[in-house]
Design a protein around this motif. Structure first.
Motif, short mmCIF file in Angstrom:
data_model
loop_
_atom_site.label_atom_id
_atom_site.label_comp_id
_atom_site.label_asym_id
_atom_site.label_seq_id
_atom_site.Cartn_x
_atom_site.Cartn_y
_atom_site.Cartn_z
N PRO A 87 0.83 -1.21 0.00
CA PRO A 87 0.00 0.00 0.00
C PRO A 87 0.87 1.26 0.00
CG PRO A 87 -0.57 -1.46 1.84
CD PRO A 87 0.67 -2.00 1.21
N GLU A 88 0.48 2.24 -0.81
CA GLU A 88 1.24 3.48 -0.87
C GLU A 88 1.29 4.18 0.48
OE1 GLU A 88 0.75 5.96 -4.35
OE2 GLU A 88 -0.07 4.24 -5.43
N GLU A 89 0.25 4.00 1.29
CA GLU A 89 0.25 4.64 2.61
C GLU A 89 1.28 4.02 3.55
OE1 GLU A 89 -3.36 1.91 2.24
OE2 GLU A 89 -2.55 3.57 1.08
N SER A 90 1.88 2.88 3.16
CA SER A 90 2.92 2.27 3.99
C SER A 90 4.31 2.83 3.69
CB SER A 90 2.92 0.75 3.81
OG SER A 90 3.41 0.40 2.52
N TYR A 91 4.46 3.57 2.60
CA TYR A 91 5.77 4.08 2.20
C TYR A 91 6.44 4.90 3.30
CZ TYR A 91 4.58 2.82 -2.70
OH TYR A 91 4.23 2.17 -3.84
N PRO A 92 5.73 5.84 3.96
CA PRO A 92 6.42 6.62 4.99
C PRO A 92 7.00 5.76 6.12
CG PRO A 92 4.39 7.72 4.36
CD PRO A 92 4.38 6.35 3.71
N ALA A 93 6.24 4.77 6.58
CA ALA A 93 6.74 3.91 7.66
C ALA A 93 7.92 3.07 7.18
CB ALA A 93 5.62 3.01 8.18
N ILE A 94 7.83 2.56 5.97
CA ILE A 94 8.95 1.78 5.41
C ILE A 94 10.18 2.66 5.28
CG2 ILE A 94 9.78 0.57 3.35
CD1 ILE A 94 6.85 -0.44 2.98
N ALA A 95 9.97 3.87 4.73
CA ALA A 95 11.10 4.80 4.54
C ALA A 95 11.76 5.14 5.88
CB ALA A 95 10.60 6.07 3.85
N LYS A 96 10.94 5.42 6.88
CA LYS A 96 11.49 5.76 8.19
C LYS A 96 12.28 4.59 8.77
CE LYS A 96 10.30 7.56 12.71
NZ LYS A 96 9.25 8.03 13.62
N GLY A 97 11.71 3.40 8.69
CA GLY A 97 12.37 2.22 9.23
C GLY A 97 13.66 1.85 8.52
N MET A 98 13.74 2.19 7.24
CA MET A 98 14.93 1.86 6.45
C MET A 98 15.88 3.05 6.31
SD MET A 98 14.45 -1.33 5.73
CE MET A 98 15.82 -1.53 4.64
N ASN A 99 15.53 4.18 6.95
CA ASN A 99 16.32 5.41 6.85
C ASN A 99 16.49 5.85 5.40
OD1 ASN A 99 17.64 7.59 8.02
ND2 ASN A 99 19.66 6.60 7.86
N LEU A 100 15.37 5.84 4.67
CA LEU A 100 15.32 6.26 3.27
C LEU A 100 14.26 7.34 3.12
CD1 LEU A 100 15.23 2.69 1.66
CD2 LEU A 100 17.19 4.24 1.70
N SER A 101 14.21 7.95 1.97
CA SER A 101 13.14 8.90 1.69
C SER A 101 11.94 8.13 1.14
CB SER A 101 13.59 9.95 0.68
OG SER A 101 13.72 9.38 -0.60
N VAL A 102 10.78 8.74 1.26
CA VAL A 102 9.57 8.15 0.69
C VAL A 102 9.75 8.02 -0.83
CG1 VAL A 102 7.10 8.49 0.29
CG2 VAL A 102 8.07 8.96 2.55
N ALA A 103 10.41 8.98 -1.44
CA ALA A 103 10.66 8.94 -2.88
C ALA A 103 11.50 7.72 -3.27
CB ALA A 103 11.34 10.22 -3.34
N GLU A 104 12.48 7.37 -2.44
CA GLU A 104 13.30 6.19 -2.74
C GLU A 104 12.47 4.91 -2.68
OE1 GLU A 104 17.80 7.09 -1.34
OE2 GLU A 104 16.26 7.31 0.24
N VAL A 105 11.61 4.80 -1.68
CA VAL A 105 10.74 3.62 -1.57
C VAL A 105 9.81 3.57 -2.77
CG1 VAL A 105 8.94 2.49 -0.21
CG2 VAL A 105 10.90 3.57 0.94
N HIS A 106 9.19 4.69 -3.08
CA HIS A 106 8.28 4.77 -4.22
C HIS A 106 9.01 4.39 -5.51
CE1 HIS A 106 6.00 6.71 -7.47
NE2 HIS A 106 4.96 6.39 -6.73
N GLY A 107 10.23 4.86 -5.67
CA GLY A 107 11.00 4.56 -6.87
C GLY A 107 11.29 3.08 -7.03
N VAL A 108 11.61 2.41 -5.94
CA VAL A 108 11.89 0.97 -6.00
C VAL A 108 10.61 0.19 -6.30
CG1 VAL A 108 12.65 -1.04 -4.66
CG2 VAL A 108 13.96 1.10 -4.56
N VAL A 109 9.53 0.53 -5.63
CA VAL A 109 8.26 -0.17 -5.88
C VAL A 109 7.84 0.03 -7.33
CG1 VAL A 109 5.81 -0.27 -5.29
CG2 VAL A 109 7.51 -0.08 -3.48
N GLY A 110 7.99 1.24 -7.84
CA GLY A 110 7.60 1.53 -9.21
C GLY A 110 8.50 0.91 -10.25
#
Length: 137
Positions: A20-43
């Motif tokens: 879910p896109e709404e999980s990106y912020p939590a994933i980003a925070k937990g992995m010390n990444l930006s939301v954009a980086e998580v979004h980029g990998v998923v995409g």
């Protein structure tokens, strides 16, 4: 990029069927990444879904061997039969259609994977049998 992001994304998708896109912020925070980086990998990776899939997943192999053995005609038939394009889900939420870029079943091309079952030498009749079984259930 943190080496644990891909395994984490796979784990999320394995657990709930999509990321879910709404999980990106939590994933980003937990992995010390930006939301954009998580979004980029998923995409970037075709394997990841951002919406809940149907009850079944039908993947049509698009690799060279399957293309040489007629997967283009097969994919057009499947899309018409389900009324969706790739990454779409049938109106009854029974089947999500996805491309895949090699199932390792080249000797039996064209191949599809229905849920976790790889099938070879697939033709329109095979697709009809699979989908008719779902409709009868």
């Amino acid at each position: 990029m943190a080496g644990g992001l891909l395994p984490l994304l796979h784990a999320v998708q394995d657990a709930i069927g999509y990321i879910p896109e709404e999980s990106y912020p939590a994933i980003a925070k937990g992995m010390n990444l930006s939301v954009a980086e998580v979004h980029g990998v998923v995409g970037f990776y075709h394997h990841f879904r951002t919406h809940a899939p149907g009850r079944h997943i039908l993947q049509v192999c698009r690799a060279e061997s399957c293309q040489a053995m007629g997967c283009s005609e097969l994919e057009h038939y499947v899309k018409a039969r389900l009324g969706v394009d790739y990454h779409g889900t049938s109106a009854d939420h029974a089947v999500t259609l996805e491309p895949v870029y090699c199932l390792g079943n080249c000797a039996l091309s064209p191949a599809v994977m229905f849920d976790e079952q790889v099938l070879g030498r697939v033709d329109k009749a095979t697709i009809d049998e699979l989908l008719n079984t779902l409709e009868a259930a």
